[in-house]
Scaffold this motif. Structure first.
Motif, PDB file in Angstrom:
ATOM      1  N   GLY A  15       0.558  -1.335   0.232  1.00 62.37           N
ATOM      2  CA  GLY A  15      -0.176   0.288   0.318  1.00 62.37           C
ATOM      3  C   GLY A  15       0.924   1.487   0.238  1.00 62.37           C
ATOM      4  N   SER A  16       1.814   1.586  -0.215  1.00 59.74           N
ATOM      5  CA  SER A  16       2.478   2.044  -0.041  1.00 59.74           C
ATOM      6  C   SER A  16       2.889   2.791  -1.628  1.00 59.74           C
ATOM      7  N   GLY A  17       2.448   2.625  -2.558  1.00 55.10           N
ATOM      8  CA  GLY A  17       2.302   3.878  -3.255  1.00 55.10           C
ATOM      9  C   GLY A  17       3.061   2.878  -4.773  1.00 55.10           C
ATOM     10  N   LYS A  18       3.981   1.959  -4.114  1.00 58.98           N
ATOM     11  CA  LYS A  18       5.678   2.121  -5.136  1.00 58.98           C
ATOM     12  C   LYS A  18       4.972   1.212  -6.648  1.00 58.98           C
ATOM     13  N   SER A  19       4.100   0.476  -6.619  1.00 54.29           N
ATOM     14  CA  SER A  19       3.738   0.028  -8.265  1.00 54.29           C
ATOM     15  C   SER A  19       3.255   1.649  -8.950  1.00 54.29           C
ATOM     16  N   THR A  20       2.332   2.150  -8.391  1.00 56.01           N
ATOM     17  CA  THR A  20       1.899   3.258  -8.791  1.00 56.01           C
ATOM     18  C   THR A  20       2.451   4.250 -10.087  1.00 56.01           C
TER      19      THR A  20
END
Length: 208
Positions: A15-20
């Protein structure tokens, strides 16, 4: 740096946003004419994607930490041989959503004290690190809330709960201190555009 290519990894808790951010970086670099390979772990190659299904689905006690380490290392080896190394050899920018640091944390630290085994297998079977690792840092409670709300195929690891995520955040930050030349830490709690701007600025300094 490998040949004329550049190998980047994105790390962070669920949920850290790394994929985005990995996806946005790939889009930005492609718009500038770069040859970019956006990939992920576990997975990234046909064989590794089969292993991904094995390790991410099912009950949280399906595999021991030791077995997971072997599965992830096998997937990573196939991914390296078939996708990462060929792309770097032709001069591409490889952006990987997770790499060995996630195994160091989730299996080597989060589920058991097996970091030494992870590193030994990595040295023996993988033998390389990214040129740059971008760690997207975020509060564990916020990250887990995001992860649970989005669904997806990583529910088995998300089911370990916030305590696991807190240990992972501490561990990732410790890794950034252990490998300061490779890691850069970016605050992921801000607006996605602000995070993306910081990521692009850091990566630009490393581009060949």
């Amino acid at each position: 740096m490998s040949g004329q290519g550049l190998f980047l990894s994105f790390e962070g808790i669920d949920g850290s946003g790394k994929s985005t951010q990995a996806r946005r970086l790939a889009e930005t670099l492609r718009a500038k004419g770069r040859d970019v390979v956006l990939t992920r772990e576990p997975g990234g190659s046909p064989g590794a994607e089969e292993i991904r299904r094995l390790v991410l689905e099912g009950d949280k006690d399906r595999w021991s930490a030791e077995t997971e380490i072997l599965l992830f290392t096998a997937a990573r080896r196939d991914h390296l041989e078939r996708v990462i190394a060929p792309a770097l050899a032709r001069g591409a920018v490889v952006i990987c959503d997770r790499f060995a640091d996630s195994t160091r944390m989730y299996q080597g630290l989060g589920r058991a004290d097996l970091r030494g085994i992870v590193d030994q297998l990595h040295t023996l079977m993988i033998g390389r690190e990214p040129d740059l690792t971008v760690l997207i840092d975020i509060d564990p409670g916020v990250g887990l809330g995001r992860a649970l709300s989005r669904g997806g195929d990583e529910a088995r690891f998300e089911s370990f709960g916030e305590g696991m995520q807190a240990r992972m955040r501490t561990g990732f930050l410790a890794l950034s201190q252990e490998f300061p030349a490779r890691f850069t830490v970016i605050d992921g709690a801000r607006d996605m555009d602000a995070v993306a701007e910081d990521v692009a600025r850091v990566v630009q300094a490393h581009l060949p």
